[in-house]
Design an enzyme around this catalytic site. Structure first.
Site, short mmCIF file in Angstrom:
data_model
loop_
_atom_site.label_atom_id
_atom_site.label_comp_id
_atom_site.label_asym_id
_atom_site.label_seq_id
_atom_site.Cartn_x
_atom_site.Cartn_y
_atom_site.Cartn_z
N LYS A 153 -11.52 8.59 30.12
CA LYS A 153 -11.70 9.95 30.09
C LYS A 153 -12.45 9.78 30.78
CE LYS A 153 -14.26 13.13 27.59
NZ LYS A 153 -14.00 14.30 29.30
N SER A 207 -24.68 12.44 31.89
CA SER A 207 -26.31 12.62 31.14
C SER A 207 -27.17 12.08 30.50
CB SER A 207 -26.47 14.20 30.99
OG SER A 207 -25.34 14.18 29.38
N GLU A 228 -25.33 4.79 32.14
CA GLU A 228 -25.23 4.71 33.50
C GLU A 228 -26.02 6.57 33.14
OE1 GLU A 228 -25.71 2.84 36.00
OE2 GLU A 228 -24.75 1.10 35.02
N CYS A 262 -26.80 11.34 40.69
CA CYS A 262 -27.47 10.64 39.88
C CYS A 262 -29.00 10.05 40.13
CB CYS A 262 -27.37 9.84 38.73
SG CYS A 262 -26.31 8.37 40.16
N GLU A 352 -34.02 16.51 35.74
CA GLU A 352 -33.03 16.07 37.08
C GLU A 352 -32.89 18.10 37.01
OE1 GLU A 352 -29.33 14.62 34.84
OE2 GLU A 352 -29.49 13.54 37.36
P1 NAD Z 1 -22.14 14.48 30.75
O1 NAD Z 1 -23.33 14.10 29.92
O2 NAD Z 1 -22.09 16.42 30.16
O3 NAD Z 1 -20.97 14.44 31.01
C1 NAD Z 1 -20.37 12.44 31.04
C2 NAD Z 1 -18.88 12.63 30.72
O4 NAD Z 1 -19.76 12.50 28.77
C3 NAD Z 1 -17.84 13.94 30.57
O5 NAD Z 1 -17.16 13.18 30.52
C4 NAD Z 1 -17.60 14.43 29.75
O6 NAD Z 1 -16.51 15.46 28.83
C5 NAD Z 1 -18.23 12.95 28.49
N1 NAD Z 1 -18.99 14.48 26.91
C6 NAD Z 1 -20.03 15.60 26.91
N2 NAD Z 1 -19.47 15.41 26.33
C7 NAD Z 1 -19.59 14.66 25.14
C8 NAD Z 1 -19.58 14.18 23.77
N3 NAD Z 1 -19.89 14.69 22.95
N4 NAD Z 1 -19.52 12.13 23.74
C9 NAD Z 1 -18.79 11.86 23.96
N5 NAD Z 1 -18.69 12.27 25.47
C10 NAD Z 1 -19.19 13.75 25.38
O7 NAD Z 1 -22.86 14.45 32.57
P2 NAD Z 1 -22.32 15.55 33.60
O8 NAD Z 1 -22.43 16.95 33.63
O9 NAD Z 1 -20.45 14.83 33.72
O10 NAD Z 1 -22.59 14.37 35.27
C11 NAD Z 1 -23.66 14.67 35.30
C12 NAD Z 1 -24.69 13.96 34.70
O11 NAD Z 1 -24.78 12.49 34.52
C13 NAD Z 1 -26.24 13.78 35.07
O12 NAD Z 1 -27.52 13.69 34.74
C14 NAD Z 1 -26.06 12.66 36.07
O13 NAD Z 1 -27.65 11.95 36.29
C15 NAD Z 1 -25.14 11.73 35.16
N6 NAD Z 1 -25.15 10.63 36.58
C16 NAD Z 1 -25.02 8.81 36.15
C17 NAD Z 1 -24.59 8.28 36.96
C18 NAD Z 1 -25.17 6.70 37.28
O14 NAD Z 1 -25.13 5.78 37.58
N7 NAD Z 1 -26.67 6.81 35.71
C19 NAD Z 1 -23.19 8.76 37.81
C20 NAD Z 1 -23.39 9.90 38.28
C21 NAD Z 1 -23.60 10.96 36.84
#
Ligand code: NAD
Length: 450
Positions: A153, A207, A228, A262, A352
């Protein structure tokens, strides 16, 4: 229901896509489940050949995939080419890893004990919008190598490269049903994957807030989870460092991908004795960042992903910063490179930002640097700049983070483990360690008694 995918640099629509709901999610899981028995028994050499073919196809489509990613995420095209190059390398790496991931025999009384690495079954892959193709490949590569089938997804805002990758999987000869991509909302499709009884594991990048929901949701079926999550990494500059090199590199470690990384070193810790000199060099270097059209080969700094995200980023900057760069007027979710002075207790240093805002924080000595670097709920990445090798090692051992670099600001390599400490998550991606997250160890005892 359809939804519109925008180009963040122009705010123009670039695709109109059907959104999956719970029913489509269940259908995709059923396809992946049906494909699993045959996929897990594909001979290792054949599975490797299929992954290699996929890697080669990605290489052959680098320009196309890079343009998709650049338009959908608003990435500089040169960076997007590098990221797609890494996707191909990841598939090559895991093609080569398949026959090197094996069990052991263990001395026991009365027979032979052997371990086997078994695939988990259907794995749900949930990825964010900042490095869509890259992060998808970090999960797809080891998941497929171990013999799992997947439902991927992508984030709502950036589904285009994942859809194209799924087509290339089929073109490579990976059977129907092994790789399934679902475009849809996290709260619907993601949530269903997390709770679905036929999903064995969720590999999540996103996140920390949503990571918590993943853990909670997975508890019902005791699903395996790797997370992650976010970061607030420290870039620690000691007085004995090569200040020119450290300052030339620092802006790219926080403003790359418009800070939507991240691993962004968004807390720059500078020893007080060289604070003023370093700030001068840092601001000078930041002025050199080329901001502009993502399609231009020379562009380094690009817009944020969305209007809503720009508002969040802006909320972190109150008062006059130490430095504010330029950003284009007109359409696009632009935000200038911004440097602020802070203490580690300020909101800017604790949360962040996920945007191009760096907090510069002074420190006294090594002990103070360690205290500040670790005074955060996160523990993903970080850097140490010093010419003293022993200090570099002491710092590297003392900082609570999963991925550190000394006299450099890099975090990610295909062959080295990547992942966080503390609330940056758990489990490792990339390298041979990632395979642990996509297989179970089975122990089998065979009696030799007659
Ligand atoms: P997000 O957590 O909002 O979304 C990530 C994914 O989760 C998306 O596909 C989203 O549709 C899905 N999602 C959202 N709500 C959900 C739920 N209730 N149940 C299941 N899935 C759900 O994050 P984002 O805004 O897309 O990305 C930014 C974040 O990702 C930042 O916090 C960043 O640090 C983190 N990130 C971490 C890494 C790592 O490797 N540690 C790498 C890239 C980004």
């Amino acid at each position: 229901m359809t939804f519109t995918v925008l180009n963040p640099a122009t705010e123009e629509p670039i695709a109109e896509l059907e959104q999956a709901g719970v029913e489509e999610t269940d259908e995709a899981v059923a396809r992946a489940k049906a494909a699993f028995p045959a996929w897990r028994t594909v001979a290792p050499g054949d599975r490797a050949r299929l992954l290699r073919r996929l890697a080669t196809l990605v290489e052959e489509h680098t320009e196309e995939l890079a343009r998709i990613e650049s338009r959908n995420v608003g990435k500089p095209i040169s960076g997007a080419r590098g990221e797609i190059g890494m996707v191909a390398q990841v598939f090559h790496y895991y093609a080569g890893a398949i026959d090197k991931h094996f069990g052991e025999t263990i001395p026991v009384a009365g027979g032979v004990a052997a371990t086997f690495r078994e695939p988990l079954g259907v794995v749900g892959l949930i990825v964010p919008w900042n490095f869509p193709a890259n992060i998808a490949s970090w999960k797809l590569g080891p998941a497929l190598a171990c013999g799992n089938t997947v439902v991927l997804k992508p984030a709502e805002l950036t589904p285009l490269s994942a859809l194209r990758l799924a087509e290339l999987c089929l073109e490579a000869g990976i059977p129907e049903g092994v790789v399934n991509v679902l475009v849809g909302k996290g709260s619907i499709v993601g949530q269903r994957l997390i709770e679905h009884p036929d999903i064995a594991k969720i590999a999540f990048t996103g996140s920390t807030e949503v990571g918590r929901l993943v853990m909670q949701g997975a508890a019902g079926t005791i699903k395996r989870v790797t997370l992650e999550l976010g970061g607030k990494s420290a870039n620690v500059i000691f007085e004995d460092a090569d200040l020119e090199r450290a300052a030339a590199s620092a802006p790219y470690s926080v403003f790359d991908n418009a800070g939507q990384d991240c691993c962004a070193r968004s807390r720059i810790l500078v020893q007080k004795s060289v604070y003023d000199r370093f700030l001068e060099l840092l601001i000078e270097a930041t002025k050199g960042i080329k901001v502009g059209d993502p399609a231009d080969d020379a562009t380094e700094m690009v817009p944020l992903i969305s209007a809503a995200h720009r508002e969040t980023v802006a909320s972190f900057v109150d008062g006059e910063p130490l430095f504010r760069g330029d950003a284009p007027d007109g359409p696009g979710f632009w935000f200038p490179c911004t440097i602020v002075e802070a203490t580690n207790d300020d909101r800017i240093a604790r949360e962040e930002v996920f945007g191009p805002v760096a907090a510069v924080i002074p420190f006294e000595d090594e002990a103070d640097a360690i205290r500040i670097a670790n005074d955060t709920p996160y523990g993903l990445s970080g850097s140490i700049w010093t010419r003293d090798g022993a200090r570099a090692l002491r710092m590297a051992r003392a900082i609570e983070a999963g991925v550190l670099s000394v006299n450099a600001n890099t975090s990610v390599r295909v062959s080295t483990p990547f992942g966080g400490f503390k609330q940056s998550g758990f489990g490792r991606e990339l390298g041979m360690h990632a395979l642990e997250g996509y297989s179970e160890i089975k122990s089998v005892f065979i009696s030799t008694e007659s």
